[in-house]
Design an enzyme around this catalytic site. Structure first.
Site, PDB file in Angstrom:
ATOM      1  N   GLU A 178       0.987  -1.578  -0.197  1.00 16.53           N
ATOM      2  CA  GLU A 178       0.266   0.111  -0.342  1.00 16.53           C
ATOM      3  C   GLU A 178       1.009   0.794  -0.096  1.00 16.53           C
ATOM      4  OE1 GLU A 178      -2.836   0.509   3.613  1.00 16.53           O
ATOM      5  OE2 GLU A 178      -3.841   2.562   2.540  1.00 16.53           O
ATOM      6  N   LYS A 220      -2.775  -2.049  -3.494  1.00 17.51           N
ATOM      7  CA  LYS A 220      -3.451  -0.907  -2.862  1.00 17.51           C
ATOM      8  C   LYS A 220      -3.052   0.642  -2.504  1.00 17.51           C
ATOM      9  CE  LYS A 220      -6.070   0.069   2.387  1.00 17.51           C
ATOM     10  NZ  LYS A 220      -6.847  -0.672   2.866  1.00 17.51           N
TER      11      LYS A 220
END
Ligand code: 5MM
Length: 342
Positions: A178, A220
């Protein structure tokens, strides 16, 4: 099944079938602030009860493949005495765990951070796997403005992320990668696209150098949106085209899937943007890994009142239905307003 095919199977499961991921891994400090803002005392038991409300929402597995927990919740139990990972497993939901220890100021890069948490990570991952973790999450935070995200912040975060991802795969755990370029600021959507592209390019260079199997990770990222103080408005089609256009230039086709964060967007906007992206061709499945855009309405409905648990669960179920509808191409105003079942 070999370890690498096991990783790619879990990664594929997380992003497939009209399902996405629920990010319920707020660190204790963040969760306490959110509870206090909702008028709930920030106690261990309230943090546990709130996560139980989310995890035991009826029908959650219809639209949620996995839930990311923080270390505290991962080790807690639901009211029936089951640990959260076991309780989720019974519900056919994979358990993830946030393994970073947060973004800290980066020396030599004023105003920027590096995410920490590598010390002892191999041992922690072995324990998490033993206790039922199928996947993990590590979040790097990048900001836009005045030359940021700068080379040092991108490089330090990309390197740490790659070491985390390699350790996860060694342990048989799928890493969620992420790199979040924040919405905070008055920058344009074009500036967000440029910052996102350069960040992702650096991250994938480090992931490949570290030997991370890209079919065994889930990316992500942020969506490409204008800064929250820019005054610029982007329609879902514009967000979709800018986001997919940016990702297509820098995200290798081998990546198992892309699960977007919501980044502070209003819940309905995040769903509409996700729906618009499904209309575009991509080499990877696109889904959600939302935090606030899934759980904020549930927290607002519950507000710590035991009588309102069902109301909180209905609010979460509605957001999950909206986002699942977005993935299946049937999201519209009627679904958003709850007038027709998705
Ligand atoms: C749920 O929030 C996650 C943990 O945040 P902190 O460690 O800062 O408390 C966060 O990483 C979250 O998973 C992502 O930011 C996505 O959440 P949003 O709300 O942006 O979809």
């Amino acid at each position: 099944m070999t370890r690498s095919s096991e990783l790619s199977a879990v990664a594929a499961t997380l992003v497939a079938g009209g399902k996405g991921i629920l990010a319920a891994d707020e660190s204790i400090g963040t969760m306490n602030r959110r509870l206090e803002n909702a008028g709930v005392a920030p106690t261990v038991e309230h943090r546990r009860t709130y996560r139980e409300l989310l995890a035991t929402t009826p029908g959650l597995a219809d639209g949620v493949s996995g839930i990311i927990l923080c270390d505290e919740t991962f080790r807690q139990s639901t009211s029936d005495g089951e640990t959260f990972p076991r309780s989720l497993s019974v519900r056919r939901i994979l358990t993830g765990v946030k393994v970073d220890t947060g973004a800290k100021p980066l020396a030599g890069a004023p105003g920027e951070t590096v995410t920490e948490g590598l010390d002892g990570l191999r041992e922690r991952l072995a324990e998490y796997r033993e206790l039922g973790a199928a996947f993990a999450k590590w979040r790097a935070v990048l900001v836009i403005g005045d030359g940021k995200p700068g080379f040092r912040a991108r490089q330090a975060n990309a390197h740490a992320m790659a070491r985390y991802a390699a350790l996860c795969q060694e342990a048989g755990i799928v890493p969620i990668v992420e790199p979040e370029v924040l919405m905070a600021g008055d920058h344009s959507a074009a500036a967000c696209a440029a910052a996102t592209a350069v960040t992702l390019r650096d991250f994938f260079a480090e992931l490949e150098d570290a030997g991370v199997a890209l079919d065994g990770i889930v990316l992500k990222p942020n969506m490409v949106v204008p800064g929250e103080d820019s005054g610029e408005v982007a329609t879902p089609d514009q967000v979709a085209s800018a986001t997919v256009g940016t990702l297509r230039t820098v995200v290798p086709a081998k990546v198992a899937g892309v699960a977007f964060l919501s980044g502070g967007q209003p819940a309905a906007a995040a769903s509409a943007n996700l729906a618009a992206m499904q209309q575009l061709a991509t080499p990877w499945p696109l889904t959600f890994s939302f935090g606030r855009a899934l759980v904020d309405p549930a927290l607002a409905a519950w507000r710590g009142d035991p009588e309102q648990v069902a109301a909180g669960q209905r609010a979460l179920a509605h957001r999950v239905r909206c986002n699942s509808a977005a993935l299946q191409g049937v999201y519209d105003e009627a679904v958003e307003d709850g007038r027709v079942p998705a």
